[in-house]
Structures are given as structure tokens and as C-alpha cells.
Enzyme design. Structure first.
Site, PDB file in Angstrom:
ATOM      1  N   LYS C  79       0.848  -1.203   0.000  1.00  0.00           N
ATOM      2  CA  LYS C  79       0.000   0.000   0.000  1.00  0.00           C
ATOM      3  C   LYS C  79       0.876   1.244   0.000  1.00  0.00           C
ATOM      4  CE  LYS C  79      -4.009   2.052   2.409  1.00  0.00           C
ATOM      5  NZ  LYS C  79      -4.881   2.025   3.603  1.00  0.00           N
ATOM      6  N   SER C 160      -9.931   2.448   2.550  1.00  0.00           N
ATOM      7  CA  SER C 160      -8.947   3.096   1.710  1.00  0.00           C
ATOM      8  C   SER C 160      -8.000   2.132   0.998  1.00  0.00           C
ATOM      9  CB  SER C 160      -8.115   4.065   2.547  1.00  0.00           C
ATOM     10  OG  SER C 160      -7.328   3.379   3.494  1.00  0.00           O
ATOM     11  N   SER C 184     -10.487   0.364   6.860  1.00  0.00           N
ATOM     12  CA  SER C 184      -9.829   0.450   5.556  1.00  0.00           C
ATOM     13  C   SER C 184      -9.201  -0.837   5.056  1.00  0.00           C
ATOM     14  CB  SER C 184      -8.757   1.543   5.579  1.00  0.00           C
ATOM     15  OG  SER C 184      -9.357   2.812   5.454  1.00  0.00           O
TER      16      SER C 184
END
Lengths: 498, 95, 493
Positions: C79, C160, C184
């Protein structure tokens, strides 16, 4: 001094003063990073990624910084909060990489304490005032901005960014520049004793924000201004004097005081408004979520207490009581930790050399240190920390005086040579032939010459002018180049003058 | 509590985010919606409740006073929009 | 060898260990898949060289007869919130565009030390603020899933960690890191039919993870099944002296401890999660999950978490407050973008830089956070929210008196279409089931439960006691075995 007043057109004004002192904590590494705190390095070399607030960097507190703040609190008999925490003070400035300063607002490490200040230099007990300390908290220092290296740019150096500071906040208990000066001096003394701050005001290790307001004596508190970052005791006193006078002038000409941040200009000796900081008043403090509550256990506190040295007031009282020193001597010797350390080394060594108790040698040692060595160091522009003469050699010199090897006046000469060459006093005395003589034959011969050269004075003395005895002593000593044992000179003179 | 355009401008200024007149106007209802919604927290009786200080019971760990970092100026300045003579450069600040 | 990309972490690891295939073959297969999937916009930066170097290290080690590291031969996605040395780390924000850290986050370093390789940096909601991936400054990720209605409307992969979820679902990587502040990891896992676990707050170091809300942010593992999550999380977790909130506790051997039996376990069903207007499909899924748990031997108990409805509003005070301060460092002085209008002073430069560099949602949250902390409002908003947070944590504590685990839906709906939710508040409601456990710092995971009528995945959430990731994983495994979830998106990209 506590009735310091400013004479205005409308009568007398009283000044109310509080000080927020920022003292750099003595530590090798920074408060929240492992970068060095050493002074004077190349720009941005003592900066970790944490200090530069790189994305994802996190603070981890330095135990020593916490320990030193706790010990400082203990030294002023303050409440130590076993549960405290760090808060963020949010504002934007180029010297503040995180966009916030990690500080303590809601739960400071150290609570209420007190500092006793003496307002009479000659007699420290004559006029004593207690100044309240509201709190001591630990926080990060900011970086440094340079404005004069480029016409349109300022340069940022983060070497100081993240260095640990103690903010020591006084109560508004001071009423004159002198009291503020005495407070600051005493605080500096305590910090240096504790070893929590080196107290170097010229290197910025200690600086004060000065809160000043004026009021009619005993009236309602006036609006205060805060003069930032004043970096000497003298400037603090000047800033107070100037700012208080300015406030009186404003008020008496019908104006009002604006609560604001001001700057002291030492060249002009005045304070001026600092407009750049004016809009930064909503700091949005909140607990730093990167840091958990700081909980101190008893073992930690016990260690802090156990390593506290004897503090200046206690030491001064002991010097007076146990060593029998005059109040003035005791005050001078204990005002600074380094001086006291030096004196105690001198004392111990003197007692050893002379095989006497410390109390028996204390007075002579303290007098010599204060009048002889201090004077000499003053001339050389040095302080006790870098004295060319060590306490051991000083004690050796005092030993030579005490056992009659040299006289007090020869000791002065020897000290001068010691300061220059660093040689041991015994060696100097030996090489320069300065040994005191009790050789009665040699002294009697010189006395005879002195009496012969001054028949009128001899007559006057014998006619009852006793005071002339000193003249004969002086002349004889001079003839002996100071090396005669004064006691022997006295005895032989008395005999000769019959 | 509800915010008006002046408050939006004030918050934006505190947060150092430039907002135009139009943006400020657009933000007024947006922020009011959110603020009005979070205000339901006021219903909760928290009179004897301590605010959370650590989600998982834990206290602060301290590190030893050892220099372990620094002397990484190249790394510190590597991503700077403007670096000169070992410094970060910013528009001139008048104090 | 394209079928290699159908394998998960465990299968790849074991295959490389046994010599069934080489790490190089594995890396090549995923690199090809990544390069062919530009339409998904899951990767912001591709780093094939990193993956190939790790593969070579694994193959060389095997050639020498060395014991292979736990993740040797497994390439993963990272990420973009994790700082990676020499590789742009931008939190999908324009303000950090071009920022190449000279350091490696503790979590990613642990993964490289465990032998994993990096296929690239994964797209996400800007600064992890968002639930649909639409706040990325580099364009939203498109979910590999499509509704079965034939409309081909582009869907959100959740947020997210939407780049992570999309990439795993589309077989661009077998596993990826995620971070979870209010859901998320779990919500995107639910939206894309994969598995994701957020461990106890403090298990994974936050050092080098670009901060959103420090008291909530927690890295975690995303993969296609529970076992793979256990393997990945084991490599990510562990004490880090550089993070003052890191938990100084040993990391259990979660993979070895996996056990799908729930015999003797009490599974709590929080009645407050059964909200008004809950979709019947979600309700049915939840009931299915309850039945599976029972089948695995669990005793089902109803519990009450009375402050549940206040979790979201508390979260939307605390997270923006922390964010408003955490994001103050993006000022155009030391890194990232700078916007210096002609003749601007320092403060103007800040305002211009931040206006141009942050996206709308980030600005909105900074503004909210600034407001709730400002003079006169701090106690009413921030302090009150932290007190409510205490009550929410107490709710969980009380529940643990009655049960060992909690079972809930992960999200109130299946994935929605990109651009369908424009109102910020409606978007925030996506996190209604995931936020309470985030506020309490508890471990929680999402496992796929089934598909809705439109053929889209739905997830079930398991919440456990602090430090009890093992039982969370075990319950996940029990559900996984019974759900038999094998659906996957057809490759249209």
C-alpha cells in the site's frame, strides 16, 4: 527592593513580573530522537529523519530528559506528577518541521514548587523572598532560521529541532527587576547544581520569556505583555524596566495595553511588538496520539532523589554553621556549583596537607579563593572551570603559608607564577629562592641597617609614637625581599627598639 | 454550533489551506452537515467517564540517552523543493 | 505458467520450497499480470526489479540448500501509505508526488527480511481518507468485479486499501499490505471477496507508515484466505522500539495455531448492529454466518454494545483532529510539492501549497479536525469524543464477559458504483460496523461470506479480544470452510 515603584505623572506604579524560563536539558541525544545535541555543528547534520518530520516518523522519549526534569522539580521541592502526558501545540512556522511542538499543557511532569531568593548580597538571610514556580514541563526546541544569508530567502537549520527544553514557569510573584534578576540567577544556580542544564545563556541554553504588567500598588492586575527569548540576566532586568516604563507611559497618556508578544532589542535597550506571531494564538493543544501517558514508578523517583546533590541553600548554611565561614563568603562560594566543587576540593586537600580539620582551614582557604584566586581569574578573563591552578595546587600553596615556608605576600607572587607556568608552588618557591627565613642573624643585620637609616623615627617611636612600629616592619620586610618570617621580624624589632 | 463563511475562512487560515470565496461557500453546508451530525455525541452522559488515553492499556516506554542518529544530511535534504548550502530555503521571513 | 497467479501465499511459499516451481517463475507471472491490468489502476508504481531481486535471492538460497525465509518466493503488493526506500511513497496524494523516502517502514522491512518481494505500490484513498478509493489524487481504482446485470458500471473496490483489495481479487498479487484506521482493510476486503485482518492496535509498527490518525492507524494483512493472512501478518507484526505505541509482546505462530473448530467458544451477536433499514441480503448473510459458527461448534449469545451508534460520530471527531495535526508537516519546505505564488511569503506559501496539494476530502477532514480542536470547542468535541470512546471500549469489555468473539457483517452493503455516493456523510456510514472495534483497538477481520443478488461479494466480520488474533483467525477459518467462497471476477481488463 520589594517596594520598587515607577514614578508616573499620576503617582506610583507597581510592576508585576512572571518569568517563563526555557532551559536546555543536559543530554547527549534529543528529546524524541537519537540525534546529538552538541552545539555548533554544520547545518542540518544533527538532524534525524524524526527531527525533520519526515512522513511516518515517530517520537520516542529520552529517559535522561525526563529524569533531569524530575530532579530539577525535586530540587525546588515541587510536586512530581507520576502521571503526565505530552500534548501537541499546533502552529505553522519554518523552524517547526512537524507543524506542532510536542509540549505538555494539560498534565505537566512537575507541578507547584518554590525558589527562595536573597535580595541582599552581603547578607543572604537578611532579605529572603519565596517565588512560586507553577510548573515545569518538558518540550521540544525549534530549529533555527537564518535571515541574512540571502536577499530573498531565509534558511532553515534543524540542528536544534527536537532538543529537550524544560519550561519553568514562575508565578507572577516578582515586583522589581532586581527580584527577577535574583530569581533567574538562583534558578540558574540550582540547574547547574542539579546538572540538568549548563545555564549557558550566551549559547541559548537558557532564555526567558518575560511577562510584565503594571498596576497601581495593590490594585487589579493589569494586562500583561510577553517579551520573548531574552538571553541574559542583565537584559531581563533591562527589558522589565523598559517595558514597565513603556506601559506606564501608555496608560498615563490614556492608552491601553494590548496583550501581545514583544521582542527585546539589546542594542536599543527597548522592547518592540512582534507582529509575525500575532495570528498564532489558537494552538489547538491536544494529547499527542503518538505518545502514551508517561507513568513514573517509585524506583525511578527514588533514583532521581538519591542522585540529587546538596543544593546551594543547604550548602551555604552548612558552610556558615559547620565551617564557620562568614555569611558573605558562604554565599559567594555556593552561588555556583563549580565554585563550590572547587572550594570543597581545596578544603579537603588543605585539611589533608595541614593535618587539620576542614573547619580549621576553611576560613583561610575561602579568603584566599575569594580575594586571591577570583581576582587573578578575573584579570585573566577566566572562570573557575578553566582555572590554570587546580584545587590541589592551591591547597599546596596554602600549606606553604600555613607551615611558615612562605609569607602571605610571597604567596601572591607564587600564585602569579603558578598562573603563568602551571608549576607546583613548592617548585617555584625552591627555584626562585622565595622560602621564608627565620634566620635571626640575617634579620637582625637588616634591622640594624633600618634603625640606622631612620634615627628620627626611632626617636619618635621611643618617644611614644607606637604606630611607627608598622613602618619598621615594612622596611625590614622590604629589605628582606619579603622572605623574612613576619613573626620573627616582630619579635626582633621589639627587642631592638627596646 | 454551526459555522458560517467567516468561520470557514478562519479555520482554513488556521489550517493554512487557501480557500476561494466559492470554496468557502461550498464548505459551509458541507461542514455544517458533518458538525451537526457529530454533535449527537452531546446526548451521551459522560460525567463520570475519563477520556481514552491509550486504546490498549500501555504506558510510555523511554529510550536511553545515546546518540544513535544524525549525520544524514543528504537523506534529510534529498527531497527538499529548495535546499542551498546545507539548509532548507524558504521565502524570506520577517520577524 | 499463468496459473501460478491463482495460488495464494502458502501454496507459493511451499511450491518454491519444494522446488515445484521457481521464485523467478512466480515473480514473472505476477509481473505480467500487473502490467496487463492498467485499467484497474491498482498500482501507482510498479517495481518488477524489486520482486525479481527477491525471487533471485530465494532461488539462490534454495540452490545453496539454505533454509528459505518464511516468505521467500512470495511477491506482494505494498500500500502506498508505507514508506519504501527509493520508491515513491505518496499516500496517493499530489502533495507527496515524487517523494522518495531514504528509509524503509518497519513493516515493509520485516516483509523484505522475511524474503518477500515487492511488485509495486498500491493505489488507495488519499492519506487513507475515504471508503471508495475515489479520493486518490491519481485516479480511482476500479474493482475487478462487475454486477451481473450486464451494465458494466465501474464499481468501487472499497477504501482506503482499495488498490490492495482490487489487486488481490484480480490476481495481480497473492497478498498485500493494508492499513486500517476505521475499516480500511475490512471494508475493501468485503467489497472484493477477499480476506483481511486488522490486528490489535500496536501489533504492527507505525514507523514509516504515513500517518492519518495515530491512535487508530494499524497495518494489517490482505490475502485471498485466512491462512495466507495469518502467514503475512506473522511476518508484519512485532515489537518496534521506534514506535512508542508498539506492543512489546511476542508474535504467536498464528499459522501453526490455526484451528477451524469453534467448540467451547461463545460467539456474540451484538444486537445494536441490527440497524434500522438494514438490507435483507446483509441480514441473511449475517444469519448464514451465525449458522456456520454454530455448525463449527460455537455457542451463540446475544450481547449488547449500547454505545454503538455513537462510534461513527466519535470517530469523525477523533480521526480528523489527529489528522489535522499529523498532516501539518506537509508544508512544502522539506519534501513534496511546493506552490509558491509570485511574491508570496512563507505563510502564503503554506496556504497555496496545501490548497493545491491536498484533495477535497483531505481538506474537509483537516478543516473539521482544526475546528473541533480550536479554542472554545475542544472539550465539547474532542474531550467528549474521547470519553465516548472510553464507553465504547467498555461496551466491548462487558461483552467479553459473555462471549469470546463477535460476529457481524463487515459493511452495510456490497460494493457501490464509482461516483454513486457523493455526499461525504453517506460515504462515512460505510464504516458503521468496522469503526467501533477500531476505536477500541481490537483485532478484527473480514472473510467472504457469499454473493448478493447482483453477484457481488459480501463479507462477514469477526472481532476479537485485544491480543487474541489467533481466535479471530480460527473463527475466520471456520466460516471460510463453510462458506466455500470460490467466486472470482472474470478478467475484463
Amino acid at each position: 527592593m520589594s517596594n520598587y515603584r515607577i514614578q508616573g505623572a499620576t503617582g506610583e506604579w507597581e510592576v508585576v513580573i512572571g518569568l517563563e524560563v526555557h532551559a536546555q536539558v543536559t543530554s547527549k541525544a534529543k528529546l524524541f530522537s537519537g540525534a546529538s545535541t552538541a552545539f555548533g555543528a554544520e547545518p542540518n547534520t544533527q538532524v534525524s529523519l524524526v527531527d525533520a518530520a519526515m512522513p511516518g516518523m515517530l517520537p520516542v522519549p529520552n529517559r535522561e530528559c525526563i529524569r533531569q526534569a524530575v530532579r530539577t522539580g525535586m530540587a525546588i521541592n515541587a510536586v512530581i506528577n507520576k502521571w503526565s502526558r505530552f500534548d501537541r501545540k499546533n502552529y505553522f512556522y519554518a523552524d517547526l518541521p512537524q507543524g506542532y511542538q510536542i509540549s505538555q499543557l494539560y498534565h505537566p511532569l512537575v507541578g507547584e514548587g518554590v525558589i527562595e531568593v536573597s535580595l541582599d548580597e552581603k547578607d543572604p538571610e537578611a532579605e529572603v523572598k519565596e517565588i512560586g514556580v507553577e510548573r515545569i514541563h518538558v518540550e521540544q526546541d525549534a530549529g533555527k532560521l537564518m535571515h541574512d544569508q540571502h536577499p530573498t530567502r531565509s534558511y532553515v537549520d534543524l540542528n536544534r529541532s527536537g532538543v529537550a527544553l524544560m519550561e519553568i514557569v514562575s508565578r507572577p510573584d516578582m515586583r522589581s527587576p532586581q527580584e527577577a534578576g535574583a530569581y533567574l540567577t538562583k534558578l540558574r544556580s540550582i540547574l547547574r547544581y542539579v546538572g540538568s542544564c549548563d545555564g549557558n545563556m550566551d549559547q541559548g541554553s537558557m532564555r526567558a520569556d518575560v511577562n510584565v504588567s503594571v498596576r497601581k500598588p495593590g490594585g487589579e492586575l493589569g494586562t500583561r505583555t510577553e517579551t520573548k527569548n531574552v538571553n541574559s540576566v542583565r537584559f531581563v532586568m533591562q527589558a522589565i524596566e523598559q517595558e514597565a516604563q513603556r506601559q506606564v507611559d501608555v496608560l498615563e497618556s490614556g492608552g491601553r495595553i494590548v496583550q501581545e508578544t514583544r521582542l527585546f532589542d539589546p542594542d536599543k535597550g527597548e522592547t518592540r511588538s512582534m507582529r509575525s506571531k500575532e495570528d498564532a494564538h489558537d494552538y489547538r493543544y491536544f494529547p499527542d496520539p503518538d505518545l502514551l501517558p508517561l507513568v513514573l514508578d517509585d524506583a525511578f523517583l527514588d533514583e532521581c532523589r538519591a542522585t540529587l546533590p546538596e543544593l546551594p541553600d543547604a550548602k551555604r548554611r552548612r558552610y556558615e554553621g559547620d565551617l564557620g565561614l562568614p555569611a558573605y563568603n558562604a554565599a559567594v562560594l555556593t552561588a555556583d556549583a563549580e565554585t563550590a566543587r572547587w572550594f570543597e576540593a581545596l578544603l579537603a586537600e588543605s585539611a589533608r596537607i595541614q593535618k587539620k580539620g576542614e573547619a580549621e582551614v576553611a576560613k583561610a582557604a575561602s579568603n584566599w579563593l575569594i580575594s586571591e584566586l577570583f581576582g587573578a581569574l578575573n584579570r585573566l578573563g577566566k572562570d573557575i572551570e578553566n582555572s590554570p591552578v587546580s584545587p590541589e595546587k592551591g591547597a599546596e600553596l596554602l600549606g606553604l603559608v600555613a607551615d611558615g615556608t612562605i609569607s602571605g605576600s610571597i604567596a601572591k607572587q607564587v600564585l602569579e607564577i603558578m598562573l603563568e607556568t602551571g608549576d607546583a608552588p613548592a617548585k617555584i618557591v625552591e627555584e626562585k629562592g622565595l622560602k621564608q627565613t627565620s634566620d635571626t642573624g640575617a634579620i637582625e643585620a637588616e634591622i640594624a641597617k633600618v634603625l640606622e637609616a631612620n634615627p628620627d623615627k626611632v626617636a619618635d617611636y621611643r618617644g611614644g609614637k607606637d604606630k611607627l612600629f608598622g613602618f619598621f616592619v615594612g622596611q625590614t620586610m622590604k629589605a628582606m625581599q619579603g622572605k623574612a618570617n613576619p613573626q620573627v621580624v616582630n619579635e626582633l624589632l621589639k627587642k631592638a627598639l627596646g | 454550533m454551526s459555522v458560517d463563511k467567516a468561520t470557514v475562512q478562519k479555520i482554513a487560515s488556521l489550517a493554512r489551506i487557501a480557500v476561494s470565496e466559492e470554496e468557502a461557500e461550498r464548505l459551509v453546508p458541507e461542514l455544517n452537515n458533518i458538525i451537526g451530525w457529530v454533535e449527537q455525541l452531546g446526548e451521551v452522559d459522560t460525567s463520570n467517564v475519563e477520556p481514552t488515553t491509550a486504546v490498549i492499556p500501555n504506558t510510555l516506554r523511554l529510550r536511553e540517552d545515546v546518540v544513535t542518529d544524525g549525520n544524514v544530511r543528504d537523506d534529510v535534504l534529498a527531497n527538499a523543493p529548495q535546499a542551498e548550502h546545507g539548509f532548507f530555503a524558504v521565502p524570506k521571513v520577517i520577524e | 505458467m499463468s496459473e501460478l497467479t491463482d495460488f495464494g501465499v502458502k501454496r507459493l511459499r511451499d511450491g518454491v520450497r519444494s522446488g515445484e516451481f521457481s521464485a523467478r517463475e512466480v515473480a514473472d507471472a505476477f509481473i505480467v499480470n500487473v502490467s496487463k491490468a492498467k485499467e484497474l489502476n491498482a498500482f501507482l508504481v510498479e517495481t518488477p526489479d524489486h520482486a525479481l531481486a527477491a525471487a533471485k535471492a530465494a532461488d539462490d538460497a534454495r540452490g545453496r540448500g539454505d533454509t528459505l525465509a518464511p516468505l521467500a518466493g512470495v511477491p506482494i503488493g505494498m500500500k502506498d501509505l508505507f514508506c519504501t526506500n527509493g520508491v515513491q511513497s505518496a499516500a496517493a496524494s499530489h502533495i507527496l508526488e515524487g517523494f522518495e523516502p531514504r528509509y524503509e517502514s518497519s513493516v515493509s522491512q520485516r516483509l523484505w527480511d522475511a524474503g518477500a518481494g515487492m511488485l509495486g505500490k498500491l493505489n488507495m484513498d488519499q492519506f487513507a481518507m475515504g471508503s471508495s478509493n475515489e479520493t486518490s489524487a491519481f485516479g480511482n481504482v476500479v474493482s475487478p468485479w462487475r454486477r451481473t446485470d450486464g451494465g458494466n458500471a465501474p464499481l468501487t473496490p472499497g477504501g482506503s486499501s482499495g488498490g490492495s483489495s482490487a489487486a488481490i481479487a484480480a490476481r495481480l498479487c497473492p497478498a498485500a499490505t493494508g492499513t486500517d484506521t476505521g475499516g480500511s482493510i475490512r471494508q475493501p476486503a468485503s467489497f472484493t471477496g477477499i480476506t483481511g485482518i486488522k490486528p490489535t492496535y500496536g501489533r504492527c509498527s507505525r514507523w514509516g507508515v504515513i500517518a492519518f490518525a495515530s491512535s487508530l492507524d494499524q497495518a494489517g494483512a490482505m490475502a485471498r484466505d485466512v491462512t495466507d493472512c495469518a502467514i503475512l501478518l506473522e511476518a508484519m507484526a512485532g515489537f518496534d522500539p521506534k514506535d512508542a505505541t508498539s506492543l512489546d509482546a511476542p508474535v504467536p505462530n498464528w499459522e501453526a495455531g490455526l484451528n477451524p473448530s469453534l467448540a467451547g467458544k461463545r460467539v456474540g451477536i451484538p444486537k445494536e448492529y441490527r440497524m434500522d433499514g438494514m438490507s435483507p441480503e446483509i441480514e441473511a448473510l449475517w444469519q448464514q454466518g451465525i449458522d456456520w459458527a454454530k455448525d463449527a461448534g460455537a455457542e451463540i449469545v446475544e450481547v449488547s454494545l449500547p454505545h454503538t451508534k455513537y462510534a461513527l460520530p466519535a470517530y469523525y471527531i477523533i480521526a480528523p483532529a489527529e489528522a489535522s495535526s499529523n498532516l501539518a508537516r506537509y508544508d512544502g519546505v522539506r519534501y513534496g510539492q511546493r506552490d509558491l505564488p509570485d511574491g508570496a511569503g512563507l505563510q502564503d506559501m503554506y496556504a497555496a501549497t496545501r490548497a493545491a496539494g491536498f484533495g477535497d476530502e483531505v481538506k474537509r477532514r483537516i478543516m473539521i479536525g482544526t475546528y473541533v480542536l480550536s479554542a472554545g470547542f475542544y472539550d465539547a468535541y474532542y474531550t467528549q469524543a474521547q470519553k465516548v470512546r472510553t464507553l465504547i471500549a467498555q461496551d466491548f469489555e462487558n461483552a467479553w464477559g459473555l462471549c469470546d468473539l463477535l460476529l457481524t457483517p463487515t459493511a452495510p452493503s456490497a460494493a457501490f458504483g464509482l461516483g454513486e455516493t457523493t455526499d461525504p456523510l453517506s460515504m462515512y456510514l460505510n464504516d458503521v460496523f468496522t469503526v467501533p472495534s477500531s476505536l477500541a483497538g481490537l483485532p478484527a477481520m473480514s472473510v467472504p461470506g457469499g454473493l448478493d443478488k447482483q453477484g457481488l461479494p459480501l463479507g462477514l466480520q469477526i472481532i476479537g479480544k485485544a491480543m487474541d488474533e489467533q481466535n479471530v483467525l480460527n473463527a475466520g477459518l471456520a466460516l471460510e470452510q463453510r462458506a466455500g467462497f470460490t467466486a472470482r471476477p472474470d478478467a475484463w481488463w
